[in-house]
Design a protein around this motif. Structure first.
Motif, PDB file in Angstrom:
ATOM      1  N   TYR A  42      14.605   0.437   2.918  1.00 29.88           N
ATOM      2  CA  TYR A  42      14.127  -0.954   2.182  1.00 29.88           C
ATOM      3  C   TYR A  42      15.429  -2.124   2.829  1.00 29.88           C
ATOM      4  CZ  TYR A  42      16.269  -4.026  -1.352  1.00 29.88           C
ATOM      5  OH  TYR A  42      16.899  -5.203  -2.282  1.00 29.88           O
ATOM      6  N   TYR A  77       3.522  -2.741   2.727  1.00 33.56           N
ATOM      7  CA  TYR A  77       2.178  -2.328   2.321  1.00 33.56           C
ATOM      8  C   TYR A  77       1.827  -1.820   3.148  1.00 33.56           C
ATOM      9  CZ  TYR A  77      -1.136  -1.970  -1.654  1.00 33.56           C
ATOM     10  OH  TYR A  77      -1.856  -1.475  -2.563  1.00 33.56           O
ATOM     11  N   LEU A  78       0.911  -2.224   4.319  1.00 36.96           N
ATOM     12  CA  LEU A  78       0.354  -2.217   5.565  1.00 36.96           C
ATOM     13  C   LEU A  78       0.600  -0.650   5.779  1.00 36.96           C
ATOM     14  CD1 LEU A  78      -1.389  -5.251   6.475  1.00 36.96           C
ATOM     15  CD2 LEU A  78      -2.664  -4.318   4.584  1.00 36.96           C
ATOM     16  N   SER A  95       3.092   0.898   5.093  1.00 33.81           N
ATOM     17  CA  SER A  95       3.919   2.664   4.308  1.00 33.81           C
ATOM     18  C   SER A  95       3.354   4.314   5.057  1.00 33.81           C
ATOM     19  CB  SER A  95       4.242   2.619   2.734  1.00 33.81           C
ATOM     20  OG  SER A  95       1.756   2.407   2.577  1.00 33.81           O
ATOM     21  N   GLY A  96       1.740   4.304   4.881  1.00 33.72           N
ATOM     22  CA  GLY A  96       1.190   5.305   4.903  1.00 33.72           C
ATOM     23  C   GLY A  96       2.094   6.283   6.699  1.00 33.72           C
ATOM     24  N   VAL A 112       4.355   7.711   0.702  1.00 34.61           N
ATOM     25  CA  VAL A 112       3.957   6.141   0.853  1.00 34.61           C
ATOM     26  C   VAL A 112       3.803   5.625  -0.998  1.00 34.61           C
ATOM     27  CG1 VAL A 112       1.448   5.584   1.091  1.00 34.61           C
ATOM     28  CG2 VAL A 112       1.771   7.832   2.091  1.00 34.61           C
ATOM     29  N   ASP A 113       3.691   6.437  -1.769  1.00 33.21           N
ATOM     30  CA  ASP A 113       3.480   5.665  -2.538  1.00 33.21           C
ATOM     31  C   ASP A 113       4.658   4.461  -2.920  1.00 33.21           C
ATOM     32  OD1 ASP A 113       0.777   5.718  -3.860  1.00 33.21           O
ATOM     33  OD2 ASP A 113       1.228   7.281  -5.088  1.00 33.21           O
ATOM     34  N   LEU A 125       7.326   3.318  -0.825  1.00 32.21           N
ATOM     35  CA  LEU A 125       7.598   2.319   0.152  1.00 32.21           C
ATOM     36  C   LEU A 125       6.128   1.382  -0.512  1.00 32.21           C
ATOM     37  CD1 LEU A 125       7.375   4.012   3.790  1.00 32.21           C
ATOM     38  CD2 LEU A 125       9.290   2.482   2.239  1.00 32.21           C
ATOM     39  N   LYS A 126       5.200   1.654  -1.097  1.00 32.19           N
ATOM     40  CA  LYS A 126       4.237   0.535  -1.103  1.00 32.19           C
ATOM     41  C   LYS A 126       4.623  -0.540  -2.492  1.00 32.19           C
ATOM     42  CE  LYS A 126       0.215   2.191  -0.006  1.00 32.19           C
ATOM     43  NZ  LYS A 126      -1.592   2.515  -0.237  1.00 32.19           N
ATOM     44  N   THR A 179       8.132  -0.824  -3.122  1.00 32.53           N
ATOM     45  CA  THR A 179       9.357  -1.157  -2.510  1.00 32.53           C
ATOM     46  C   THR A 179       9.125  -2.844  -1.811  1.00 32.53           C
ATOM     47  OG1 THR A 179      10.356   0.768  -1.778  1.00 32.53           O
ATOM     48  CG2 THR A 179      11.117  -0.897  -0.746  1.00 32.53           C
ATOM     49  N   ALA A 180       7.646  -3.066  -1.487  1.00 28.84           N
ATOM     50  CA  ALA A 180       7.990  -3.933  -0.230  1.00 28.84           C
ATOM     51  C   ALA A 180       7.211  -5.244  -1.899  1.00 28.84           C
ATOM     52  CB  ALA A 180       6.133  -3.396  -0.215  1.00 28.84           C
TER      53      ALA A 180
END
Length: 436
Positions: free
Chosen positions: A53, A105-106, A108-109, A122-123, A125-126, A128-129
């Motif tokens: 982040y 978001y795109l 993150s995976g 993964v979730d 980071l999404k 956080t976006a």
């Protein structure tokens, strides 16, 4: 508007210090709670997400806050131009922050699974976006307040951010038992709220002159381009150790290393506070060709910061193990030896950090990018070579070597590009010492 009297300078330093001290204390208290509640593994996972982040935030802000600090300090007596820069900077921050949010978001995976081998990230980071557009706005507001020398409001925004993040995170983790997800939501939700509310503080500087805004926006983005490169590469210099530990080792090791980093970050508190004041002051002095004032300011700032840094470092050497056991748990004691190594690098770097905004203040942003790139490459290579063999101790060695190299390089070019007066007259005047 830009009055450099001692009383004003001291007041600005105090507000800057209060804001950074609050942020540092909030950061420490939150990590203590997370360390005790989530253990080394949970603290390690949170640290990785928060580090990503912080890194993404520099791209989201796109150096616009630093640009506003420079230009508003330089054109402080031209209100229409000040309004143009503020309005353009805010517009640019919304655009750059939104783009970074979508990108995070795109990706993150890929970041979570391919690099850190952690599907549960993964979730996180999404989530956080979503806060990137708002932290970008907040950074633009903070940069504007710094350039306008409104350090009281500058402190208010920073304190609101730090305290709200700590409070919400602790509530979500301790009372609602949401674990690492609660800790992540704990910094995302307050960031969004504070980012929106911070706009109220500088609403008087908004301008609807689209013609001027377009021209100024280009100038802000041009300056910000070099700043974001320099800052982002600089973040690699600061955060690559934690990221590489996360890549090569386990989340538990990241948790140990995070504790060492928490303590040495205290060494940045004073120089960071001083830098918030020296950067616009140097920009103002440089524009008026007052080179004697610049050299006096830099010399006195570095000497004072060096003395304070040595005292703090010695205290941590003596009491480090005791503090780790008391504040965290005995299981975090592996953080002590990396802490000792990190103290060496940060002790050398801290005095230079207090004036490291000098190159930006005199417009040498392209040079800053090149220097940051060189230092980041060396730091990355050292971490890749040392971490697989020596673990978190290797990360600390790599970081200390890089910090010393970075400090030496920055000091060399600051001296090279700021004209040295033939003779500096030392007086007892109001501008002799920013820290007296």
């Amino acid at each position: 508007m830009f009055n450099l009297k001692l009383s004003k300078m001291m007041e600005d330093v105090q507000w800057s210090f209060i804001s950074l001290a609050t942020a540092s204390l909030s950061h420490l208290l939150l990590r203590i709670v997370l360390g005790k509640e989530l253990g080394p593994s949970g603290l390690g996972l949170y640290t990785l997400v928060f580090t990503i982040y912080i890194f993404g935030m520099h791209f989201a802000a796109f150096g616009i806050g630093v640009a506003l600090t420079k230009y508003l300090a330089e054109y402080d007596d031209d209100l229409p131009r000040v309004k143009g820069f503020v309005s353009s900077g805010l517009l640019g921050s919304i655009v750059s922050g939104s783009m970074m949010g979508v990108l995070m978001y795109l990706l993150s995976g890929i970041i979570a699974i391919q690099f850190f081998h952690s599907p549960e990230m993964v979730d996180l980071l999404k989530i956080t976006a979503f806060c990137f557009p708002f932290i970008a706005m907040q950074k633009a507001v903070i940069g504007a307040l710094n350039g306008l020398r409104k350090m009281k409001w500058y402190a208010v925004v920073n304190i609101a951010q730090s305290v709200s993040v700590m409070t919400v995170s602790i509530v979500l983790v301790l009372l609602l038992d949401l674990g690492v997800r609660g800790a992540v939501i704990g910094f995302v939700a307050p960031t969004i709220l504070v980012g929106i509310l911070s706009l109220i503080i500088i609403r008087e500087y908004f301008s609807a002159n689209s013609a001027d805004m377009n021209a100024v926006l280009k100038e802000v983005f041009r300056f910000g381009f070099y700043i974001v490169i320099a800052n982002s590469i600089g973040m690699i210099n600061v955060q690559i150790d934690s990221l590489m530990v996360g890549h090569f080792m386990s989340e538990i090791d990241v948790g140990y290393y995070a504790v060492a980093i928490i303590f040495v970050e205290g060494l940045r508190l004073i120089p960071d506070s001083v830098q918030r004041i020296t950067t616009p002051a140097i920009a103002n002095y440089y524009g008026k060709q007052k080179y004697e004032n610049i050299h006096e300011l830099m010399k006195n700032s570095m000497l004072k910061v060096l003395a304070i840094t040595i005292f703090i470092s010695f205290t941590l050497i003596v009491l480090g193990q005791f503090l780790i056991e008391v504040l965290f748990k005995e299981e975090f004691l592996p953080a002590y030896y990396p802490l000792l190594i990190l103290l060496v690098g940060y002790s050398v770097y801290a005095p230079i950090l207090s004036i490291s905004g000098a190159l930006a203040g005199i417009g040498k942003v392209a040079l800053m990018s090149k220097l940051s790139f060189i230092c980041a490459v060396m730091n990355t290579i050292l971490n890749i070579l040392l971490i697989p063999k020596y673990g978190i101790t290797g990360a600390a060695i790599a970081t200390s070597i890089s910090l010393i190299f970075t400090a030496s390089l920055k000091l060399y070019f600051i001296k090279l590009y700021i004209p040295k007066p033939s003779a500096i007259i030392w007086t007892e005047g109001p501008e002799k010492d920013v820290l007296r």
